[in-house]
Design a protein around this motif. Structure first.
Motif, short mmCIF file in Angstrom:
data_model
loop_
_atom_site.label_atom_id
_atom_site.label_comp_id
_atom_site.label_asym_id
_atom_site.label_seq_id
_atom_site.Cartn_x
_atom_site.Cartn_y
_atom_site.Cartn_z
N MET A 1 -9.58 -5.37 8.24
CA MET A 1 -9.79 -6.73 8.65
C MET A 1 -9.50 -6.83 10.15
O MET A 1 -8.48 -6.34 10.62
CB MET A 1 -8.85 -7.67 7.88
CG MET A 1 -8.82 -9.08 8.42
SD MET A 1 -7.76 -10.16 7.44
CE MET A 1 -8.87 -10.51 6.10
N LYS A 79 1.95 -3.17 1.25
CA LYS A 79 0.59 -3.67 1.04
C LYS A 79 0.66 -5.11 0.55
O LYS A 79 1.72 -5.59 0.19
CB LYS A 79 -0.13 -2.80 0.01
CG LYS A 79 -0.28 -1.35 0.46
CD LYS A 79 -1.04 -0.54 -0.56
CE LYS A 79 -1.02 0.93 -0.26
NZ LYS A 79 -1.72 1.41 0.83
N TYR A 85 -3.66 -12.53 5.75
CA TYR A 85 -4.23 -11.23 6.11
C TYR A 85 -3.78 -10.19 5.10
O TYR A 85 -2.62 -10.14 4.72
CB TYR A 85 -3.75 -10.79 7.50
CG TYR A 85 -4.27 -11.66 8.62
CD1 TYR A 85 -5.53 -11.44 9.16
CD2 TYR A 85 -3.50 -12.70 9.13
CE1 TYR A 85 -6.01 -12.24 10.18
CE2 TYR A 85 -3.98 -13.50 10.15
CZ TYR A 85 -5.23 -13.26 10.68
OH TYR A 85 -5.70 -14.05 11.69
N ARG A 86 -4.71 -9.33 4.69
CA ARG A 86 -4.37 -8.19 3.85
C ARG A 86 -3.84 -7.11 4.79
O ARG A 86 -4.55 -6.62 5.65
CB ARG A 86 -5.60 -7.71 3.07
CG ARG A 86 -5.26 -6.52 2.20
CD ARG A 86 -6.12 -6.43 0.96
NE ARG A 86 -5.87 -7.45 -0.04
CZ ARG A 86 -4.79 -7.49 -0.85
NH1 ARG A 86 -3.86 -6.59 -0.75
NH2 ARG A 86 -4.68 -8.44 -1.74
N GLU A 88 -2.96 -3.95 4.72
CA GLU A 88 -3.55 -2.61 4.83
C GLU A 88 -4.92 -2.62 5.52
O GLU A 88 -5.43 -1.57 5.91
CB GLU A 88 -3.62 -1.91 3.48
CG GLU A 88 -4.39 -2.64 2.41
CD GLU A 88 -3.57 -3.64 1.59
OE1 GLU A 88 -3.97 -3.89 0.44
OE2 GLU A 88 -2.56 -4.17 2.07
N GLU A 89 -5.49 -3.80 5.73
CA GLU A 89 -6.79 -3.89 6.41
C GLU A 89 -6.69 -4.33 7.86
O GLU A 89 -7.69 -4.38 8.57
CB GLU A 89 -7.69 -4.87 5.64
CG GLU A 89 -8.05 -4.38 4.25
CD GLU A 89 -8.85 -5.40 3.45
OE1 GLU A 89 -9.18 -6.48 3.98
OE2 GLU A 89 -9.15 -5.10 2.28
N GLU A 91 -6.38 -3.89 11.55
CA GLU A 91 -6.71 -2.73 12.38
C GLU A 91 -5.82 -2.57 13.61
O GLU A 91 -5.62 -1.46 14.07
CB GLU A 91 -8.19 -2.80 12.79
CG GLU A 91 -9.12 -2.66 11.61
CD GLU A 91 -10.58 -2.78 11.97
OE1 GLU A 91 -10.91 -2.92 13.16
OE2 GLU A 91 -11.40 -2.71 11.03
N ARG A 96 -0.22 -5.13 12.63
CA ARG A 96 0.09 -4.60 11.29
C ARG A 96 1.60 -4.42 11.14
O ARG A 96 2.19 -4.79 10.11
CB ARG A 96 -0.63 -3.28 11.04
CG ARG A 96 -0.44 -2.78 9.61
CD ARG A 96 -1.19 -1.49 9.27
NE ARG A 96 -2.41 -1.29 9.98
CZ ARG A 96 -2.59 -0.35 10.92
NH1 ARG A 96 -1.59 0.45 11.24
NH2 ARG A 96 -3.74 -0.22 11.51
#
Length: 121
Positions: A1, A79, A85-86, A88-89, A91, A96
């Protein structure tokens, strides 16, 4: 994402000192302790209590905070969804990492067992 450049910049420039009291309030309001919060932060970043206090006193940005951190090698096991926001996605590495911390604090506040939060294999 993909997150937007503006979002990533805002996250990078946010000071840990401005967010830390909210982490403490959140976990204490749900019956957890500041010591447990520090345990979670230590697991993710390697920072002890003195290091955390220095970062707060220096008003370190999240960019500075995570540049000094020794990220736990099992952090990739964090995770799920946080703030829409997910994790693990996501970027952008810094965004993150901040969301990793947010997720761990959220799990602590929700009463998850410490062994599950710390994701020991």
């Amino acid at each position: 994402m993909n997150t937007t450049l503006a979002h990533d910049k805002r996250i990078a420039n946010l000071t840990f000192a401005s967010v830390y009291p909210h982490y403490v309030s959140k976990v204490e309001g749900k019956g957890r302790t500041k010591e447990e919060l520090h345990q979670v932060i230590r697991w993710l970043t390697g920072f002890d209590d003195n290091s955390l206090q220095e970062l707060v006193d220096q008003k370190a940005t999240f960019k500075e905070f995570f540049s000094r951190a020794d990220l736990n090698p099992n952090a990739y096991l964090i995770k799920g969804t946080i703030c829409g926001y997910r994790i693990e996605e996501i970027e952008t590495p810094l965004t993150r990492k901040v969301r990793y911390l947010d997720k761990l604090v959220d799990e602590l506040a929700k009463g998850r067992k410490m062994e599950k939060i710390l994701r020991e294999p």
